[in-house]
Design a protein around this motif. Structure first.
Motif, PDB file in Angstrom:
ATOM      1  N   SER A   1       4.540  12.230  -5.544  1.00 32.96           N
ATOM      2  CA  SER A   1       3.230  11.593  -5.448  1.00 32.96           C
ATOM      3  C   SER A   1       3.035  10.765  -6.717  1.00 32.96           C
TER       4      SER A   1
ATOM      5  N   ASP B   1       0.781  -1.236   0.000  1.00 36.86           N
ATOM      6  CA  ASP B   1       0.000   0.000   0.000  1.00 36.86           C
ATOM      7  C   ASP B   1       0.814   1.288   0.000  1.00 36.86           C
TER       8      ASP B   1
ATOM      9  N   ASP C   1       0.773  14.310  -1.513  1.00 40.35           N
ATOM     10  CA  ASP C   1      -0.495  15.020  -1.700  1.00 40.35           C
ATOM     11  C   ASP C   1      -1.440  14.748  -0.522  1.00 40.35           C
TER      12      ASP C   1
ATOM     13  N   THR D   1       2.995  -0.346  -6.831  1.00 44.09           N
ATOM     14  CA  THR D   1       2.355  -0.667  -8.104  1.00 44.09           C
ATOM     15  C   THR D   1       2.065   0.606  -8.892  1.00 44.09           C
ATOM     16  N   THR D   2       1.628   1.621  -8.192  1.00 41.26           N
ATOM     17  CA  THR D   2       1.332   2.893  -8.853  1.00 41.26           C
ATOM     18  C   THR D   2       2.603   3.463  -9.471  1.00 41.26           C
TER      19      THR D   2
HETATM   20  P1  G4P Z   1       1.391  -1.196  -3.357  1.00 40.65           P
HETATM   21  O1  G4P Z   1       1.631  -1.696  -4.737  1.00 40.65           O
HETATM   22  O2  G4P Z   1       2.619  -0.683  -2.697  1.00 40.65           O
HETATM   23  O3  G4P Z   1       0.624  -2.112  -2.491  1.00 40.65           O
HETATM   24  O4  G4P Z   1       0.473   0.126  -3.463  1.00 40.65           O
HETATM   25  P2  G4P Z   1      -0.470   0.636  -4.629  1.00 40.65           P
HETATM   26  O5  G4P Z   1       0.324   1.220  -5.736  1.00 40.65           O
HETATM   27  O6  G4P Z   1      -1.474  -0.419  -4.965  1.00 40.65           O
HETATM   28  O7  G4P Z   1      -1.162   1.846  -3.875  1.00 40.65           O
HETATM   29  C1  G4P Z   1      -1.914   1.667  -2.687  1.00 40.65           C
HETATM   30  C2  G4P Z   1      -2.960   2.758  -2.577  1.00 40.65           C
HETATM   31  O8  G4P Z   1      -2.332   4.021  -2.471  1.00 40.65           O
HETATM   32  C3  G4P Z   1      -3.882   2.856  -3.774  1.00 40.65           C
HETATM   33  O9  G4P Z   1      -5.131   3.324  -3.302  1.00 40.65           O
HETATM   34  C4  G4P Z   1      -3.238   3.948  -4.602  1.00 40.65           C
HETATM   35  O10 G4P Z   1      -4.145   4.574  -5.478  1.00 40.65           O
HETATM   36  C5  G4P Z   1      -2.787   4.878  -3.507  1.00 40.65           C
HETATM   37  N1  G4P Z   1      -1.674   5.748  -3.903  1.00 40.65           N
HETATM   38  C6  G4P Z   1      -0.524   5.423  -4.546  1.00 40.65           C
HETATM   39  N2  G4P Z   1       0.251   6.510  -4.720  1.00 40.65           N
HETATM   40  C7  G4P Z   1      -0.418   7.556  -4.180  1.00 40.65           C
HETATM   41  C8  G4P Z   1      -0.146   8.955  -4.074  1.00 40.65           C
HETATM   42  O11 G4P Z   1       0.867   9.479  -4.514  1.00 40.65           O
HETATM   43  N3  G4P Z   1      -1.099   9.703  -3.429  1.00 40.65           N
HETATM   44  C9  G4P Z   1      -2.246   9.179  -2.944  1.00 40.65           C
HETATM   45  N4  G4P Z   1      -3.109  10.000  -2.359  1.00 40.65           N
HETATM   46  N5  G4P Z   1      -2.543   7.869  -3.053  1.00 40.65           N
HETATM   47  C10 G4P Z   1      -1.638   7.071  -3.651  1.00 40.65           C
HETATM   48  P3  G4P Z   1      -6.327   2.408  -2.842  1.00 40.65           P
HETATM   49  O12 G4P Z   1      -7.405   3.286  -2.332  1.00 40.65           O
HETATM   50  O13 G4P Z   1      -5.838   1.328  -1.935  1.00 40.65           O
HETATM   51  O14 G4P Z   1      -6.762   1.722  -4.118  1.00 40.65           O
HETATM   52  P4  G4P Z   1      -7.490   2.367  -5.339  1.00 40.65           P
HETATM   53  O15 G4P Z   1      -8.930   2.176  -5.090  1.00 40.65           O
HETATM   54  O16 G4P Z   1      -7.081   3.813  -5.415  1.00 40.65           O
HETATM   55  O17 G4P Z   1      -6.964   1.549  -6.428  1.00 40.65           O
END
Ligand code: G4P
Length: 531
Positions: free
Chosen positions: A258, A22, A144, A26-27
């Motif tokens: 971000s 989390d 963010d 992956t992002t």
């Molecule tokens: P992982 O592979 O390390 O487990 O993490 P992943 O990229 O799946 O990201 C985990 C959650 O964090 C996702 O939201 C993703 O959208 C969010 N996220 C990643 N980067 C950022 C960022 O820079 N800013 C914010 N605010 N959020 C970020 P989620 O709610 O768990 O899933 P989804 O419904 O958005 O897919």
């Protein structure tokens, strides 16, 4: 080595991306692929609730659980670099797979959630990287959102990991008031604009940090003052930028950004590519093997069956250590002691697989495995015959008895168990005189039981009975000539053997290990772990 091969190797960059689940691994991976043009739409990575899944999540189970179970490999080009990303499962139950994947990487990118800092899985993974002394780059994500104080985060990294940090940029506030970052090398501001949130490429407004008037317009007087103070503090107190320390993994360049908003990703990628090294040399039984050595050599770091439902197959992943791989050429499988032609060699381009005609040191290739490879095996040019060191094995910590319930499916049960055992992540043991009708399964994390059950049902059509066993420790019996039947063991100690005929003892606690040693003077026990 010809000039072209040398050039191709030099432009390779092979890294693993690690994080606690989390944090945004992956992002970030998807955004990097997007820059390389390896995928067309980011659509923000989804893996949890929505239908759209991250390209690196392959298996059905991963989709259901929203976690990356298996590591995957992706290649893309950016500027003149050819980049191989090794994605790793974040969940701790699959850490063995991750550790091995790290053996195939030349550097690691650690993604950290700015609100959370170091989390348990980050800690474990970091230590494996540190053991190898590979460069570690840090991406502090989710600026963010509300975040911890950046000085605190750096302090934590330095304290807990015993390394230096060098912030390449510095965040200007966070959460709803996040304004962007200050680029320390360019001495310029890259402003973050909420309006751009989620868009593919974000326009950055560059502004010299000495341009007070423009700065005030962009981030306001208060933040400008705070930033100038922080920069002064950073310049005075932080570690010096030292490429040599970075290459030894002693100093980690840190980027704030971000990933979801694509903010700071491109700068990170460019800085990373500049600072990280071309493929590294590897230790072997005949000395160090350099990527620029003429003969082809590679080692198997992962085996996986049925990655693609459309192809019922088993793929061995090889990291090329030296030279060039050519399709159709005959190589030598050192452990199998025979010549081999690697069939259906392929590389992964995001979710696509592509056949490869040639690949170079630093690259990862997947080859069809008819069941001959084990993790750690070497494939090389016929004349070299090297064995690489350092593929670790880890002792299982949970054990269960697994019994087939449908005698009509005995063959499928045996085949499934045998294949999955050979992949290396799940250990299968037999009772001393038993066969495949009931086996003892050993795993590092209990989630692996779910993977086994799921795969046995979906790939082999077999259901089975699972009962947990109380064992916690496993030791190998090192003296092969000992008569197992005559061992004097505590009633809760169990003898098992593996597919290669080696014997092991399973213990419920330390005291029964002591009992076995005290009551069997001839017995020699060996640790299972090899790191
Ligand atoms: P992982 O592979 O390390 O487990 O993490 P992943 O990229 O799946 O990201 C985990 C959650 O964090 C996702 O939201 C993703 O959208 C969010 N996220 C990643 N980067 C950022 C960022 O820079 N800013 C914010 N605010 N959020 C970020 P989620 O709610 O768990 O899933 P989804 O419904 O958005 O897919």
């Amino acid at each position: 080595m010809d000039e072209r091969t040398r050039k191709e190797i030099k432009r390779r960059r092979t890294f693993a991306i690690i994080s606690h689940p989390d944090a945004g691994k992956t992002t970030l991976t998807e955004k990097l692929l997007l820059y390389g043009g390896a995928i067309q739409s980011a659509g923000s990575v989804k893996g949890k609730q929505s239908d759209k899944h991250a390209v690196s999540d392959w298996m059905e189970l991963e989709k259901q659980r929203g976690i990356s179970v298996t590591s995957s490999v992706m290649q893309f080009c950016y500027n003149d670099y050819c980049i191989n990303i090794l994605d790793t499962p974040g969940h701790q139950d699959f850490s063995e797979d991750t550790y091995r994947t790290l053996m195939a990487a030349d550097s690691a990118v650690m993604v950290i959630d700015a609100a959370k800092g170091i989390e348990p899985q980050t800690r474990k993974l970091f230590h494996v990287c540190a053991k190898r002394g590979i460069p570690i780059f840090t991406f502090i994500n989710k600026l963010d959102r509300e975040a911890r104080d950046p000085f605190d985060l750096l302090d934590e990294l330095e304290r807990e990991f015993g390394i230096g940090t060098y912030p390449m940029n510095w965040p200007i506030s966070c959460g709803v008031t996040f304004k962007g970052v200050y680029d320390r090398r360019a001495r310029a501001i890259h402003t973050f604009d909420n309006f751009h949130g989620g868009r593919n490429r974000l326009n950055v407004i560059e502004c010299d940090v000495t341009d007070t008037q423009k700065l005030d317009e962009l981030i306001g007087e208060n933040l400008r003052e705070e930033l100038c103070e922080q920069i002064e503090l950073l310049d005075g107190a932080s570690f010096d930028f030292d490429v040599e320390a970075i290459s030894r993994g002693k100093l980690s360049p840190v980027y704030f950004g971000s990933a979801l908003n694509n903010f700071g990703v491109e700068d990170f990628l460019e800085g990373f590519l500049e600072m990280t090294s071309a493929p590294l040399s590897r230790a072997s039984d005949v000395g160090t093997v350099s990527p620029f050595d003429d003969g082809f050599s590679a080692f198997v770091f992962k085996i996986q069956a049925n990655m693609n439902k459309a192809h019922r197959d088993r793929i061995a992943f090889l990291r090329i250590v030296s030279g060039k791989f050519e399709r159709g050429k005959e190589y030598f499988h050192v452990q199998g002691k025979r010549p081999i032609k690697l069939s259906q060699p392929q590389q992964m381009m995001a979710q696509e697989r592509e056949g490869v005609e040639e690949a170079f040191a630093g690259d990862i290739i997947g080859v069809f495995d008819p069941g001959i490879f084990s993790i750690g095996d070497t494939v090389c040019a016929k004349e070299s015959k090297v064995t690489f060191e350092g593929i670790p094995t880890f002792a299982p910590e949970h054990f269960a008895m697994v019994e087939q319930i449908d005698s009509m499916k005995r063959k499928q049960f045996a085949k499934g168990m045998d294949q999955i055992a050979k992949e290396g992540a799940i250990r299968i043991f037999f009772e001393p005189d038993g066969g495949f009708e009931r086996v003892v399964v050993g795993v590092i994390g209990v989630l692996q039981y779910d993977v086994l059950k799921f795969r046995m049902e979906s790939e082999y059509g077999v259901k089975y009975l699972h009962s947990a066993l109380p064992f916690q420790f496993i030791q190998r019996i090192a003296n092969e000539d000992i008569n197992i039947a005559t061992l004097n063991l505590a009633s809760d100690t169990k003898v098992v053997r593996d597919v290669f005929g080696r014997y092991y003892l399973l213990f419920t606690g330390q005291w029964s290990i002591k009992w076995a040693i005290d009551n069997n003077p001839a017995l020699v026990l060996e640790d299972f772990d090899r790191i």
